[in-house]
Design a protein around this motif. Sequence first.
Motif, mmCIF file in Angstrom:
data_model
loop_
_atom_site.group_PDB
_atom_site.id
_atom_site.type_symbol
_atom_site.label_atom_id
_atom_site.label_comp_id
_atom_site.label_asym_id
_atom_site.label_seq_id
_atom_site.Cartn_x
_atom_site.Cartn_y
_atom_site.Cartn_z
ATOM 1 N N LEU A 1 0.832 -1.208 0.000
ATOM 2 C CA LEU A 1 0.000 0.000 0.000
ATOM 3 C C LEU A 1 0.863 1.253 0.000
ATOM 4 C CD1 LEU A 1 -2.834 -0.957 2.507
ATOM 5 C CD2 LEU A 1 -3.096 -0.492 0.064
ATOM 6 N N ALA A 2 1.912 1.251 0.821
ATOM 7 C CA ALA A 2 2.800 2.423 0.893
ATOM 8 C C ALA A 2 3.510 2.640 -0.435
ATOM 9 C CB ALA A 2 3.816 2.244 2.019
ATOM 10 N N LEU A 3 4.000 1.572 -1.043
ATOM 11 C CA LEU A 3 4.670 1.712 -2.338
ATOM 12 C C LEU A 3 3.706 2.200 -3.407
ATOM 13 C CD1 LEU A 3 6.977 -1.437 -2.360
ATOM 14 C CD2 LEU A 3 7.675 0.965 -2.146
ATOM 15 N N GLY A 4 2.472 1.714 -3.370
ATOM 16 C CA GLY A 4 1.463 2.174 -4.320
ATOM 17 C C GLY A 4 1.166 3.652 -4.151
ATOM 18 N N ALA B 1 4.071 5.624 -5.504
ATOM 19 C CA ALA B 1 4.060 5.621 -6.964
ATOM 20 C C ALA B 1 3.025 6.607 -7.500
ATOM 21 C CB ALA B 1 3.781 4.209 -7.488
ATOM 22 N N GLU B 2 1.856 6.642 -6.858
ATOM 23 C CA GLU B 2 0.821 7.598 -7.270
ATOM 24 C C GLU B 2 1.304 9.033 -7.091
ATOM 25 O OE1 GLU B 2 -3.060 6.996 -5.532
ATOM 26 O OE2 GLU B 2 -2.873 4.824 -5.771
ATOM 27 N N LEU C 1 5.064 14.091 -11.488
ATOM 28 C CA LEU C 1 5.573 14.112 -12.865
ATOM 29 C C LEU C 1 4.601 14.828 -13.796
ATOM 30 C CD1 LEU C 1 7.095 10.531 -13.200
ATOM 31 C CD2 LEU C 1 8.344 12.706 -13.222
ATOM 32 N N ASP C 2 3.321 14.792 -13.457
ATOM 33 C CA ASP C 2 2.302 15.454 -14.271
ATOM 34 C C ASP C 2 2.161 16.944 -13.942
ATOM 35 O OD1 ASP C 2 1.739 13.104 -15.597
ATOM 36 O OD2 ASP C 2 0.035 12.577 -14.304
#
Length: 93
Positions: free
Chosen positions: A53-56, A59-60, A66-67
């Motif tokens: 969950l933390a990695l997800g 990543a989000e 980046l956007d």
Amino acid sequence: MESSMTVKTTLSFTDRHHRFLTDKVGQGVFASQSAAVAAALEQMMRDEEERELALGAMAEEIRARLDTPRADYVAAEDAFAAARARLQAARGA
């Protein structure tokens, strides 16, 4: 719902691990060595779920950053200016 069927298996432990399990069962922390191993496995499974969950989430956040258009970037000097001012004031500078 996951199956709660009991499967009999054979596990090998180091002397250190075996003593620890035996002590915990003797202290009444766990009803049996099997219960202690099951509790450890459950904790490992929870840890893995939390890590995923933390990695997800990270990543989000990275994708969102980046956007972000370059025009919306904040200069490092501006971002930390208030903190620097407070540090200088606290130091009496």
